[in-house]
Motif scaffolding. Structure first.
Motif, PDB file in Angstrom:
ATOM      1  N   UNK A   1      14.281   5.307   6.357  1.00 44.49           N
ATOM      2  CA  UNK A   1      13.175   6.213   6.671  1.00 44.49           C
ATOM      3  C   UNK A   1      12.777   7.028   5.445  1.00 44.49           C
ATOM      4  N   UNK A   2      13.805   7.529   4.737  1.00 49.34           N
ATOM      5  CA  UNK A   2      13.544   8.316   3.532  1.00 49.34           C
ATOM      6  C   UNK A   2      12.887   7.458   2.474  1.00 49.34           C
ATOM      7  N   UNK A   3      13.322   6.184   2.404  1.00 48.98           N
ATOM      8  CA  UNK A   3      12.751   5.265   1.426  1.00 48.98           C
ATOM      9  C   UNK A   3      11.278   5.023   1.718  1.00 48.98           C
ATOM     10  N   UNK A   4      10.946   4.838   3.017  1.00 50.82           N
ATOM     11  CA  UNK A   4       9.561   4.632   3.420  1.00 50.82           C
ATOM     12  C   UNK A   4       8.712   5.855   3.087  1.00 50.82           C
ATOM     13  N   UNK A   5       9.249   7.035   3.342  1.00 46.51           N
ATOM     14  CA  UNK A   5       8.545   8.274   3.044  1.00 46.51           C
ATOM     15  C   UNK A   5       8.293   8.410   1.551  1.00 46.51           C
ATOM     16  N   UNK A   6       9.314   8.049   0.751  1.00 44.88           N
ATOM     17  CA  UNK A   6       9.175   8.114  -0.703  1.00 44.88           C
ATOM     18  C   UNK A   6       8.116   7.142  -1.189  1.00 44.88           C
ATOM     19  N   UNK A   7       8.104   5.941  -0.570  1.00 45.03           N
ATOM     20  CA  UNK A   7       7.103   4.936  -0.948  1.00 45.03           C
ATOM     21  C   UNK A   7       5.695   5.420  -0.633  1.00 45.03           C
ATOM     22  N   UNK A   8       5.523   6.020   0.556  1.00 40.92           N
ATOM     23  CA  UNK A   8       4.213   6.527   0.958  1.00 40.92           C
ATOM     24  C   UNK A   8       3.745   7.627   0.029  1.00 40.92           C
ATOM     25  N   UNK A   9       4.694   8.489  -0.369  1.00 43.56           N
ATOM     26  CA  UNK A   9       4.361   9.583  -1.278  1.00 43.56           C
ATOM     27  C   UNK A   9       3.922   9.044  -2.636  1.00 43.56           C
ATOM     28  N   UNK A  10       4.632   8.008  -3.107  1.00 43.23           N
ATOM     29  CA  UNK A  10       4.300   7.397  -4.393  1.00 43.23           C
ATOM     30  C   UNK A  10       2.914   6.749  -4.327  1.00 43.23           C
ATOM     31  N   UNK A  11       2.646   6.066  -3.212  1.00 43.18           N
ATOM     32  CA  UNK A  11       1.342   5.430  -3.018  1.00 43.18           C
ATOM     33  C   UNK A  11       0.240   6.476  -2.989  1.00 43.18           C
ATOM     34  N   UNK A  12       0.501   7.601  -2.330  1.00 45.53           N
ATOM     35  CA  UNK A  12      -0.473   8.685  -2.241  1.00 45.53           C
ATOM     36  C   UNK A  12      -0.777   9.262  -3.621  1.00 45.53           C
ATOM     37  N   UNK A  13       0.270   9.438  -4.435  1.00 41.32           N
ATOM     38  CA  UNK A  13       0.067   9.973  -5.792  1.00 41.32           C
ATOM     39  C   UNK A  13      -0.716   8.987  -6.656  1.00 41.32           C
ATOM     40  N   UNK A  14      -0.435   7.704  -6.483  1.00 40.79           N
ATOM     41  CA  UNK A  14      -1.156   6.685  -7.241  1.00 40.79           C
ATOM     42  C   UNK A  14      -2.632   6.654  -6.848  1.00 40.79           C
ATOM     43  N   UNK A  15      -2.898   6.803  -5.549  1.00 42.71           N
ATOM     44  CA  UNK A  15      -4.281   6.831  -5.066  1.00 42.71           C
ATOM     45  C   UNK A  15      -4.998   8.069  -5.590  1.00 42.71           C
ATOM     46  N   UNK A  16      -4.293   9.201  -5.589  1.00 40.50           N
ATOM     47  CA  UNK A  16      -4.876  10.441  -6.119  1.00 40.50           C
ATOM     48  C   UNK A  16      -5.215  10.274  -7.599  1.00 40.50           C
ATOM     49  N   UNK A  17      -4.283   9.686  -8.354  1.00 39.54           N
ATOM     50  CA  UNK A  17      -4.514   9.463  -9.785  1.00 39.54           C
ATOM     51  C   UNK A  17      -5.707   8.539  -9.991  1.00 39.54           C
ATOM     52  N   UNK A  18      -5.785   7.491  -9.182  1.00 37.84           N
ATOM     53  CA  UNK A  18      -6.902   6.543  -9.280  1.00 37.84           C
ATOM     54  C   UNK A  18      -8.236   7.246  -9.031  1.00 37.84           C
ATOM     55  N   UNK A  19      -8.312   8.032  -7.965  1.00 31.49           N
ATOM     56  CA  UNK A  19      -9.554   8.714  -7.610  1.00 31.49           C
ATOM     57  C   UNK A  19      -9.964   9.724  -8.683  1.00 31.49           C
ATOM     58  N   UNK A  20      -8.972  10.426  -9.251  1.00 29.81           N
ATOM     59  CA  UNK A  20      -9.261  11.409 -10.288  1.00 29.81           C
ATOM     60  C   UNK A  20      -9.790  10.733 -11.561  1.00 29.81           C
ATOM     61  N   UNK A  21      -9.152   9.626 -11.936  1.00 27.99           N
ATOM     62  CA  UNK A  21      -9.585   8.906 -13.139  1.00 27.99           C
ATOM     63  C   UNK A  21     -10.947   8.253 -12.925  1.00 27.99           C
ATOM     64  N   UNK A  22     -11.146   7.672 -11.745  1.00 28.89           N
ATOM     65  CA  UNK A  22     -12.438   7.057 -11.442  1.00 28.89           C
ATOM     66  C   UNK A  22     -13.544   8.098 -11.485  1.00 28.89           C
ATOM     67  N   UNK A  23     -13.280   9.266 -10.908  1.00 27.26           N
ATOM     68  CA  UNK A  23     -14.260  10.348 -10.911  1.00 27.26           C
ATOM     69  C   UNK A  23     -14.590  10.784 -12.336  1.00 27.26           C
ATOM     70  N   UNK A  24     -13.565  10.849 -13.193  1.00 25.31           N
ATOM     71  CA  UNK A  24     -13.779  11.250 -14.592  1.00 25.31           C
ATOM     72  C   UNK A  24     -14.605  10.211 -15.336  1.00 25.31           C
TER      73      UNK A  24
END
Length: 226
Positions: A1-24
């Motif tokens: 469960x913790x591993x899944x949560x960590x994976x989701x968090x990592x995916x969320x950060x990657x998506x945030x980074x993608x959106x920020x870079x795309x916007x820039x």
């Protein structure tokens, strides 16, 4: 469960980074040809390098970031042929969008399109502001077409357009000409005339392409003189 949560968090950060870079990239904050480094991007976004690396890979797969020899990665630049190909696709896709918008646009969507156009007229002496409103105008047509697959293709095309750099509205008389072209598109959509909307959109993109060629040939000429 913790591993899944960590994976989701990592995916969320990657998506945030993608959106920020795309916007820039879309806003021009990260300009075509500019070098990028993962460590600097991570510091800028205040996250670790791993999600930044994932975001960069995604943008690279979409053609917005490229390898720049021994100097690492850079925001992609379009050569002359790529620009011509981009405008060819714009003409096909945007003409289709305008045609479908004439058939399917709702009254509120047409009202919104007219409001955006009125804002554009007020900014005709401000090329940067008009370019921003122009993007909103075209986005409104994309959505008014009511075709999810066409919308996806147009959004990808819009992202690639960010690599063109300077706006054609900086050219003398382009601002006024674009307003006339937009007026024709709106009138055809309001009348529900899909053939006229399609032709007006084609004429508009062809005129924009000619303006872009003037910018490109001027830049190439300046490089040759240098």
């Amino acid at each position: 469960m913790a591993t899944q949560s960590s994976h989701n968090s990592q995916t969320s950060r990657a998506e945030h980074a993608y959106q920020q870079l795309l916007s820039a990239i879309l806003s021009g904050e990260l300009k075509p040809g500019s070098r990028i480094r993962e460590v600097e991007l991570a510091e800028w976004l205040k996250i670790s390098r791993t999600p930044v690396r994932e975001a960069v890979r995604r943008l690279e797969s979409e053609g917005l970031i490229c390898t720049a020899g021994h100097q690492g990665m850079a925001i992609a630049e379009l050569d002359y042929q790529a620009v011509m190909e981009l405008y060819q696709m714009r003409e096909v896709l945007e003409a289709t969008a305008a045609s479908l918008a004439a058939k399917h646009a709702s009254e509120p969507e047409i009202y919104s399109l007219r409001e955006i156009f009125n804002q554009e007229k007020q900014q005709h002496n401000n090329s940067a502001a008009q370019a921003e409103i122009n993007r909103a105008f075209h986005n409104a047509i994309y959505h008014a077409a009511h075709n999810r697959y066409l919308l996806k293709s147009l959004n990808s095309l819009r992202d690639a357009m960010a690599l063109l750099g300077s706006t054609t509205y900086a050219l003398p008389s382009r601002s006024e000409a674009a307003l006339v072209e937009h007026q024709r598109i709106i009138e055809a959509i309001e009348k529900g005339d899909s053939a006229a909307a399609e032709q007006a959109a084609r004429d508009h993109i062809r005129a924009a392409q000619q303006a872009r060629i003037r910018i490109l040939t001027g830049a190439l000429s300046n490089q040759a003189e240098a």
